[in-house]
Design an enzyme around this catalytic site. Structure first.
Site, mmCIF file in Angstrom:
data_model
loop_
_atom_site.group_PDB
_atom_site.id
_atom_site.type_symbol
_atom_site.label_atom_id
_atom_site.label_comp_id
_atom_site.label_asym_id
_atom_site.label_seq_id
_atom_site.Cartn_x
_atom_site.Cartn_y
_atom_site.Cartn_z
ATOM 1 N N GLU A 84 1.081 3.814 1.890
ATOM 2 C CA GLU A 84 1.645 4.170 3.196
ATOM 3 C C GLU A 84 2.822 3.272 3.556
ATOM 4 O OE1 GLU A 84 -2.923 4.673 3.691
ATOM 5 O OE2 GLU A 84 -1.542 3.449 2.503
ATOM 6 N N HIS A 134 0.860 -1.181 0.000
ATOM 7 C CA HIS A 134 0.000 0.000 0.000
ATOM 8 C C HIS A 134 0.899 1.235 0.000
ATOM 9 C CE1 HIS A 134 -3.848 -1.964 1.827
ATOM 10 N NE2 HIS A 134 -3.236 -2.779 0.993
ATOM 11 N N CYS A 192 -6.067 2.010 5.758
ATOM 12 C CA CYS A 192 -6.728 0.792 6.220
ATOM 13 C C CYS A 192 -6.145 0.410 7.586
ATOM 14 C CB CYS A 192 -6.494 -0.330 5.211
ATOM 15 S SG CYS A 192 -4.782 -0.903 5.131
ATOM 16 N N CYS A 214 -2.288 -0.275 7.480
ATOM 17 C CA CYS A 214 -1.477 0.933 7.350
ATOM 18 C C CYS A 214 -1.562 1.797 8.602
ATOM 19 C CB CYS A 214 -1.892 1.705 6.113
ATOM 20 S SG CYS A 214 -1.492 0.807 4.586
#
Length: 158
Positions: free
Chosen positions: A55, A53, A83, A86
């Site tokens: 992040e 992801h 999410c 993260c």
């Protein structure tokens, strides 16, 4: 804050890169003392990595640049609410502040679905600012999903 707009614009550029390789367009920038120390876009599809992801990519880059995992003086700019995974990584890195573009009511962990970053039961809390660059962040996501699913709704999580 003008600085928040500037760094969110850079996160939006990273999000555009993600969509160029068929990943959900989410971008992230890690800033310390006005300098970018980490940047990333979603790379799950291109890297074949479920943890890639935006992040996570940006935090890894920042930790490498800083030669350490503690980012307690960092502000993170992300185009979509993190999410749970993260959000957990942001807590683990001891990030000081998070600036969020669009909220994710289906999978967000910074106030929409969950509130991991402001849970006093956890070891650390992150200062939050919402809706910086929200309109262009939402537009990127909507365009991405419209092009791939004929306009259907899907979770926007990274």
């Amino acid at each position: 804050m003008e600085e928040d707009d500037e760094f969110m614009a850079r996160a939006l550029s990273a999000a555009r890169r993600a969509s160029s390789h068929d990943d959900v367009p989410v971008g992230c920038v890690v800033v310390v003392d006005g300098c970018v120390v980490g940047e990333g876009e979603n790379r799950r599809e291109v890297d074949g990595d479920p943890t890639a992801h935006a992040e996570m990519v940006a935090l890894r880059a920042a930790a490498g640049a800083r030669r350490g995992w503690r980012l307690d003086d960092a502000t993170v700019y992300v185009t979509l609410e993190p999410c749970v995974m993260c959000a957990g990584a942001l807590l683990a890195a001891r990030v000081r502040r998070l600036v969020i573009g669009a909220m994710d009511p289906k999978a967000g962990a910074a106030g929409s679905r969950y509130n991991v970053l402001s849970d006093p039961r956890l070891l650390h809390e992150v200062s939050l600012r919402y809706d910086v660059g929200a309109a262009p962040s939402v537009a990127l996501l909507q365009d991405f999903f419209a092009a791939r699913r004929g306009g259907g709704q899907a979770s926007t999580s990274g």
